[in-house]
Design an enzyme around this catalytic site. Structure first.
Site, PDB file in Angstrom:
ATOM      1  N   LEU A  11       0.810  -1.211   0.000  1.00 47.50           N
ATOM      2  CA  LEU A  11       0.000   0.000   0.000  1.00 47.50           C
ATOM      3  C   LEU A  11       0.846   1.265   0.000  1.00 47.50           C
ATOM      4  O   LEU A  11       0.386   2.332  -0.410  1.00 47.50           O
ATOM      5  CB  LEU A  11      -0.907  -0.013   1.240  1.00 47.50           C
ATOM      6  N   SER A  12       2.092   1.174   0.451  1.00 47.63           N
ATOM      7  CA  SER A  12       2.929   2.355   0.674  1.00 47.63           C
ATOM      8  C   SER A  12       3.736   2.740  -0.557  1.00 47.63           C
ATOM      9  O   SER A  12       4.580   1.961  -1.016  1.00 47.63           O
ATOM     10  CB  SER A  12       3.898   2.091   1.837  1.00 47.63           C
ATOM     11  N   PRO A  13       3.533   3.953  -1.088  1.00 48.27           N
ATOM     12  CA  PRO A  13       4.380   4.398  -2.207  1.00 48.27           C
ATOM     13  C   PRO A  13       5.834   4.567  -1.799  1.00 48.27           C
ATOM     14  O   PRO A  13       6.745   4.390  -2.614  1.00 48.27           O
ATOM     15  CB  PRO A  13       3.760   5.731  -2.614  1.00 48.27           C
TER      16      PRO A  13
END
EC number: 5.99.1.4
Length: 212
Positions: A11-13
């Site tokens: 989920l984390s860019p």
């Protein structure tokens, strides 16, 4: 050789950017990496943190910041069609390729690119099926994103991360030290190269400061 545990949620860019930058930042050093998927939401809940997706101005800033970082670093990054989204299907799909909670760089990169490379819906059913096919040779016999084993591995990874003090992703644990975020990579390199600063008092000094 130093052994690094890289905790990440797809989920984390910032996890995507750190994944791409890590080999460049640590070029020339002797190290190994274990990629361990964790549920970011559980880490944030542990500390009462709503995350950037739960604060509208911070969400807007995060979008702008990671888009600029991708541009500045030469890393392809397009926000997915829906964000935030539940990363559970992706985390479990990756861990269907694991026996012990660690996934290899191919699996990690394949899932991260699925989310961050083309701006599409990360949870589109047809795309999830294509992702499963892309990982088919890595997937353990009889396992899938809905199997119990990947679910158990995700819980174990997340619990282990919390026990080590991990509060967000990307996080890098080496020896007894935790490094958090994309911008910690130069600091991680300094530690791995034996920078004398880490032998001084500053690492632990914050624990002696009272909270006002």
């Amino acid at each position: 050789m130093k052994h690094i545990t890289f905790y990440l949620d797809f989920l984390s860019p910032y996890a995507w950017l750190a994944f791409e930058r890590l080999p460049l930042e640590l070029e020339g050093l002797s190290y190994s990496v274990r990629y361990r998927p964790v549920l970011l939401g559980a880490l944030l809940k542990q500390h009462g943190n709503p995350g950037p997706g739960g604060i509208t101005p911070k969400r807007d800033w995060t979008f702008r910041h990671v888009a600029w970082l991708g541009h500045a670093l030469g890393i392809p990054l397009k926000m997915p069609a829906r964000f935030p989204f539940s990363p559970l299907p992706l985390l479990r799909q990756a861990l269907a390729c694991s026996d012990d909670g660690s996934v290899n760089r191919f699996v990690t990169g394949t899932v991260l690119r699925h989310v961050w490379a083309d701006g599409q819906d990360a949870l589109d059913p047809q795309r999830l099926e294509a992702l499963a096919q892309a990982l088919a040779e890595q997937t353990r016999p009889g396992q899938s994103s809905t199997s119990e084993a990947p679910k158990a591995l995700l819980r174990a990874n997340t619990d282990a991360a919390i026990a080590q003090g991990v509060f967000g992703v990307p996080a890098f644990v080496v020896d007894d030290k935790l490094f958090w975020g994309l911008d910690s990579l130069p600091m991680l390199r300094a530690y791995l190269t034996g920078d004398a600063w880490f032998d001084g008092p500053d690492w632990d000094a914050v624990r002696q400061l009272p909270t006002a």
